[in-house]
Motif scaffolding. Structure first.
Motif, short mmCIF file in Angstrom:
data_model
loop_
_atom_site.label_atom_id
_atom_site.label_comp_id
_atom_site.label_asym_id
_atom_site.label_seq_id
_atom_site.Cartn_x
_atom_site.Cartn_y
_atom_site.Cartn_z
N ALA A 206 0.84 -1.20 0.00
CA ALA A 206 0.00 0.00 0.00
C ALA A 206 0.88 1.26 0.00
O ALA A 206 0.58 2.23 -0.71
CB ALA A 206 -0.93 -0.01 1.21
N ALA A 207 1.95 1.24 0.77
CA ALA A 207 2.86 2.38 0.81
C ALA A 207 3.53 2.58 -0.55
O ALA A 207 3.70 3.73 -1.01
CB ALA A 207 3.91 2.19 1.90
N LEU A 208 3.93 1.48 -1.20
CA LEU A 208 4.55 1.60 -2.52
C LEU A 208 3.57 2.16 -3.55
O LEU A 208 3.96 2.96 -4.41
CB LEU A 208 5.08 0.25 -2.98
N PHE A 209 2.31 1.73 -3.48
CA PHE A 209 1.33 2.29 -4.41
C PHE A 209 1.12 3.78 -4.16
O PHE A 209 1.00 4.57 -5.10
CB PHE A 209 -0.01 1.54 -4.32
N GLY A 210 1.09 4.17 -2.90
CA GLY A 210 0.97 5.60 -2.58
C GLY A 210 2.18 6.39 -3.08
O GLY A 210 2.04 7.47 -3.67
N ALA A 211 3.37 5.84 -2.86
CA ALA A 211 4.59 6.51 -3.32
C ALA A 211 4.61 6.58 -4.85
O ALA A 211 5.05 7.59 -5.43
CB ALA A 211 5.81 5.77 -2.81
N THR A 212 4.14 5.54 -5.51
CA THR A 212 4.09 5.55 -6.97
C THR A 212 3.14 6.64 -7.47
O THR A 212 3.44 7.33 -8.45
CB THR A 212 3.65 4.18 -7.49
N SER A 213 2.02 6.83 -6.81
CA SER A 213 1.08 7.88 -7.21
C SER A 213 1.69 9.26 -7.05
O SER A 213 1.57 10.11 -7.94
CB SER A 213 -0.20 7.79 -6.38
#
Length: 107
Positions: free
Chosen positions: A21-28
């Motif tokens: 979830a953190a990686l998806f947020g960082a990717t956004s």
């Protein structure tokens, strides 16, 4: 014993889920910054696109690992409950042998 065995797996799966979830947020956020860099500073979009593809792939892989770990934990839990119920009946205690690996753990 089953609770002790399932606890580390659950913690690892939840850690992977949080990391995904953190990686998806960082990717956004990186995607928004990348759009600003390409539009305002004329940074080559190929480099930004490559970075976004790599970050998105990493996030997807971590989320897939977390989902797999949670499915495995669920299957193990169901098997343990079935085994517990099967061994809990008087007939099962007399006629169902305990698997060798379970005997080794109990010793």
């Amino acid at each position: 014993m089953a609770r002790r065995a399932a606890h580390p797996l659950r913690l690892r799966a939840l850690g992977l889920l949080n990391a995904g979830a953190a990686l998806f947020g960082a990717t956004s956020i990186c995607g928004l910054i990348g759009v600003l860099l390409v539009q305002a500073l004329y940074v080559p979009f190929g480099a930004v696109g490559l970075f976004m593809a790599a970050a998105g792939t990493a996030a997807f892989a971590v989320m897939l690992a977390a989902s797999g770990a949670l499915f495995i934990e669920g299957a193990c839990g169901r098997d343990m409950v079935r085994l517990h119920h099967r061994l809990g009946t008087p007939f099962a205690r007399r006629h169902t042998p305990i698997p060798q690996t379970a005997r080794d753990r109990m010793a």
